[in-house]
Design a protein around this motif. Structure first.
Motif: not given
Length: 307
Positions: A9-12, A223-224, A229-230, A236-237
């Motif tokens: 999460g943090a890296s994103l 849920v997280d 994932k989404r 990625t897209i």
DNA sequence: TGAAGGCGTTCTATTACATCA
DNA sequence: AATGATGTAATAGAACGCCTT
């Protein structure tokens, strides 16, 4: 199924701190607590019943908790009136399980000594033994009052090493759930009050809340995970799109003039790329012209900083 | 004022039991 | 009837915060 929380999460750059979603939440409720997208599973703030109007279930009504009111809940419509008779919690309506939940607590010993496994002056193991022996006493009593639905062959022996599993009645679960909506954690006073209402030991209430918090956290983690994932798919897209755009820019740079050559891998000096500050599109600048990576950005035709 | 220890509470992982398909 | 899956009460141990000394 055990779901492991990804540590990405943090890296994103997402505002998701899975490992700490619930942990210490009640302690930090007032300060800088980062919250992920929340399921409506966890009471995150103080009770909204104080000023708001929580939706009461059919059985549970406002001011039902003894720490919120003076009149104990046991005086309500469905609670034990004190006799331990058939209308008590989880009474004859409970289709399964033993009725040990509704056995009346006949001693103050329970609250005074067993309310916490960490009572003063007692080593943990000794306390546990006291719990166990007390449970056995209660279960023996329960066996006198009711029979187990399935095979009850080991009810009488006390089961050396076997541990009986109590099933909470629907009403008990409902009250616990309703209480959990208001407070995901209980202070000792609330715990004792709730235990009294439910005819359970405070320790059982405590355990129920522990497990309930764990379940909530697990669901929230799921849920997280879905959310991450989404997010990952979206990124990625987006990453693909940006790469493509970069390749196009490089191709433009590689072209002798305005002609776009499809040499996507030719290097391009970074200094010649200029980004439009308003639309954040990139233009290539050379001494002859300005070329844009995509058509329709003619507003940059004079100078890259003009827009 | 900071360190150490005790206590109470919570969390996490796990076990064990009850029920269902 | 046996069995695996599932849900959940209960346990063990670690970590943390608070308080006292």
């Amino acid at each position: 199924m055990r779901l492991m929380a990804p540590d990405c999460g943090a890296s994103l750059g997402l505002n998701v701190d899975i490992g700490k979603i619930v942990q210490r939440g009640h302690e930090n409720s007032g300060s800088g607590r980062r919250l992920p997208v929340q399921l409506d599973l966890l009471p995150l703030g103080p009770s909204h019943s104080a000023s708001g109007t929580p939706e009461p279930s059919s059985l549970i009504t406002k001011n039902m908790f003894s720490w919120q009111q003076q009149q104990p809940f046991r005086n309500g419509s469905w609670t034990n009136s004190g006799s331990g008779a058939s209308q008590s919690l989880g009474g004859a309506s409970s289709p399964r399980g033993i009725d040990m939940n509704q056995l009346p607590l006949t001693t103050e010993f329970d609250d005074a000594v067993l309310s916490s496994p960490s009572s003063i002056g007692m080593m943990k193991r000794e306390r546990e033994k006291m719990h166990e022996s007390f449970d056995l006493e209660r279960e023996r009593g329960a066996c006198d009052l009711s029979s187990r639905g399935g095979g009850g062959s080991d009810d009488e022996d006390g089961g050396a090493g076997s541990r009986k599993k109590l099933r909470l009645s629907k009403e008990q679960s409902a009250l616990l759930e309703e209480s959990f909506k208001h407070h995901s954690t209980l202070n000792p006073k609330q715990k004792n009050a709730l235990a009294k209402q439910l005819n359970l030991r405070p320790r059982q209430v405590e355990v129920w809340f522990q497990n309930r918090r764990a379940r909530t956290k697990l669901k929230q983690t799921e849920v997280d995970c879905e959310l991450l994932k989404r997010c990952c798919e979206t990124l990625t897209i987006e990453n693909r799109r940006l790469l493509k755009e970069l390749q196009e820019l490089r191709a433009i740079k590689a072209a002798p003039s305005r002609v776009i050559a499809h040499d996507f891998y030719s290097p391009l000096p970074a200094a010649t790329l200029t980004m439009c500050p308003s639309c954040e599109r990139v233009a290539t600048v050379d001494n002859r012209s300005i070329t844009f990576s995509k058509p329709g950005y003619s507003h940059l035709s004079q100078a890259p900083t003009a827009c």
